[in-house]
Design an enzyme around this catalytic site. Structure first.
Site, PDB file in Angstrom:
ATOM      1  N   ARG A  38       0.850  -1.203   0.000  1.00 47.30           N
ATOM      2  CA  ARG A  38       0.000   0.000   0.000  1.00 47.30           C
ATOM      3  C   ARG A  38       0.884   1.251   0.000  1.00 47.30           C
ATOM      4  NH1 ARG A  38      -2.034   1.527   4.623  1.00 47.30           N
ATOM      5  NH2 ARG A  38      -2.684  -0.548   5.288  1.00 47.30           N
ATOM      6  N   TYR A  69     -14.323  17.172 -17.089  1.00 44.79           N
ATOM      7  CA  TYR A  69     -14.680  15.756 -17.156  1.00 44.79           C
ATOM      8  C   TYR A  69     -15.821  15.506 -16.157  1.00 44.79           C
ATOM      9  CZ  TYR A  69     -14.468  10.746 -16.404  1.00 44.79           C
ATOM     10  OH  TYR A  69     -14.807   9.421 -16.267  1.00 44.79           O
ATOM     11  N   LYS A 102      -6.114   6.466 -20.048  1.00 46.77           N
ATOM     12  CA  LYS A 102      -6.278   7.003 -21.389  1.00 46.77           C
ATOM     13  C   LYS A 102      -4.970   6.869 -22.179  1.00 46.77           C
ATOM     14  CE  LYS A 102     -10.251   7.884 -19.524  1.00 46.77           C
ATOM     15  NZ  LYS A 102     -10.623   9.173 -18.972  1.00 46.77           N
TER      16      LYS A 102
HETATM   17  C1  LIG Z   1     -11.238   9.644 -17.797  1.00 44.91           C
HETATM   18  C2  LIG Z   1     -10.861  10.934 -17.212  1.00 44.91           C
HETATM   19  C3  LIG Z   1     -10.716  11.084 -15.829  1.00 44.91           C
HETATM   20  C4  LIG Z   1     -11.012   9.969 -14.866  1.00 44.91           C
HETATM   21  O1  LIG Z   1     -10.110   8.912 -15.001  1.00 44.91           O
HETATM   22  P1  LIG Z   1     -10.490   7.372 -14.699  1.00 44.91           P
HETATM   23  O2  LIG Z   1      -9.208   6.688 -14.961  1.00 44.91           O
HETATM   24  O3  LIG Z   1     -11.594   7.010 -15.649  1.00 44.91           O
HETATM   25  O4  LIG Z   1     -10.933   7.302 -13.286  1.00 44.91           O
HETATM   26  C5  LIG Z   1     -10.314  12.324 -15.362  1.00 44.91           C
HETATM   27  N1  LIG Z   1     -10.070  13.355 -16.192  1.00 44.91           N
HETATM   28  C6  LIG Z   1     -10.210  13.248 -17.522  1.00 44.91           C
HETATM   29  C7  LIG Z   1      -9.925  14.423 -18.398  1.00 44.91           C
HETATM   30  C8  LIG Z   1     -10.611  12.035 -18.081  1.00 44.91           C
HETATM   31  O5  LIG Z   1     -10.755  11.934 -19.410  1.00 44.91           O
END
Ligand SMILES: *Cc1c(COP(=O)(O)O)cnc(C)c1O
Length: 383
Positions: A50, A102, A198
């Site tokens: 952790r 977002y 992403k």
């Molecule tokens: C997808 C996204 C998030 C959140 O991320 P997760 O990995 O889905 O929890 C935050 N900010 C932006 C700009 C995103 O596209």
């Protein structure tokens, strides 16, 4: 030794490999929860996963190198990263944030942070006089640029000046351009956020999130928080993101090239009324994006002539999946109204231009001729 970007994607700054004695070229997955101590009061540097795990640490070193931070912390998702980061604030604190954010961040702020006594001003940071919103209790400005999904571009240097004048933190969610195209810490930000799900991961196969900083104080507080709240990224997932990052430059270049070709096609399509992409010369965000980033990325949003056409496209693409998320090798089409931004209050959503005719596209790295042919047949088959 300071490597160039593409080299850092593969090796970090190399120091992460010390202590790895087998010569393994691919950094090993340390699938362990805990570590043996040589004796009381001595530690290998690893006590419990952790707190620290070698695979996660290697990933954190690579991401810190890419964003030019002194530390990066890897979390189990982008939202886990933002949630832990919000623990830097106290009840009574106020943040200025972007109105076109977002949707998950808006949901967190409105439903969790507010309950914890933190208040927000939602502002179009790309056009508004942001300084006007600074109150006695304001502690931070939290922005995205370009924004999700309307692609507003905010001047990071300008936000940094306001933050410095009022002793605020500048936090930039840099998910959309990735460190390959934009480095907010170099432009004056204090904290960079990523959804590693992403572009960093890049293959639509793992969730991850990052908090990167160039402040020792913030790093110390975030290290305390990751240990305390326990949302650090697991070893296997850390390895998948490490692997994804190795091809980040190649993917970013190809996806951007595809996005530009898709934009050029959409601009000629009569059923498409508006295309939002900062790389369109003369568009609202073009000059600022060019001044602070090395590219325009591969995210684009477009508005078609009717709700019926939007729904028809989502139903009739044969190659491009209708799915949320972005930044992977697969091109994805998203309907922000019912997906990513479903929890944004309707009047806010509509004021931002996120209506029933708006589609978001994340260009992947397929052959762009196939992508354009797919969009063409989906739009062309609408009676
Ligand atoms: C997808 C996204 C998030 C959140 O991320 P997760 O990995 O889905 O929890 C935050 N900010 C932006 C700009 C995103 O596209």
């Amino acid at each position: 030794m300071e490597f160039q970007f593409a080299t850092k994607c593969i090796y970090g700054n190399k120091e992460g490999f010390t202590g790895e004695s087998t010569g393994a070229i691919s950094f090993p997955i340390y699938q362990t929860a805990t570590y043996a101590h040589p004796e009381v009061g001595r530690s290998t540097g690893f006590d419990y996963s952790r707190l620290q795990n070698p695979t996660r640490q290697q990933l954190e070193k690579v991401v810190a190198a890419l964003e030019k931070g002194i530390d990066a912390l890897a979390f189990s998702s982008g939202m886990a990263a933002i949630t832990a980061m919000m623990e830097l604030f106290q009840p009574g604190d106020h943040l200025i944030t972007e109105v076109d954010l977002y949707g998950g961040s808006t949901r967190l702020f409105d439903n969790v942070s507010k309950k914890n006594g933190i208040s927000f001003s939602y502002v179009d940071c790309s056009t508004a006089d942001v300084e006007r919103y600074v109150q006695d209790n304001t502690r931070a400005i939290f922005i995205e640029t370009p924004t999700n999904p309307m692609m507003h571009v905010t001047d990071i240097r300008k936000m940094a000046e306001i933050a410095k004048r009022h002793d605020l933190l500048l936090i930039v969610d840099n998910t959309f351009l990735s460190p390959y195209f934009q480095n907010p810490l170099e432009l004056g930000a204090d904290i960079v956020i990523h959804s590693g799900t992403k572009f960093l991961g890049g293959h639509n196969d793992t969730l991850a999130g990052f908090v990167v900083t160039n402040s020792q104080e913030i790093s110390d507080r975030m290290r305390f928080l990751i240990k305390t709240v326990g949302s650090g990224l697991a070893p296997m997932d850390s390895w998948l993101i490490l692997r994804g990052i190795k091809t980040l430059p190649l993917r970013m270049e190809k996806a951007q090239e595809n996005a530009k070709a898709i934009v050029a096609y959409l601009l000629t399509e009569p059923g498409v009324k508006k295309v939002y992409y900062p790389g369109i010369e003369g568009s609202a965000g073009y000059a600022v994006c060019k001044s602070q980033a090395r590219g325009f990325g591969s995210m684009l949003t477009f508005e078609v002539e009717s709700r019926e056409l939007a729904l028809h496209i989502l139903k009739h693409t044969k190659l491009i999946p209708f799915a949320e998320s972005l930044g992977g090798v697969e091109t994805l089409l998203t309907y922000p109204m019912t997906q990513t931004h479903a929890d944004v209050p309707e009047e806010v959503r509509l004021a931002n231009g996120i209506n029933e005719r708006v589609l978001r596209l994340s260009a992947g790295i397929e052959d762009v001729a196939d992508l354009i042919a797919d969009l063409k047949q989906a739009i062309g088959s609408f009676a």
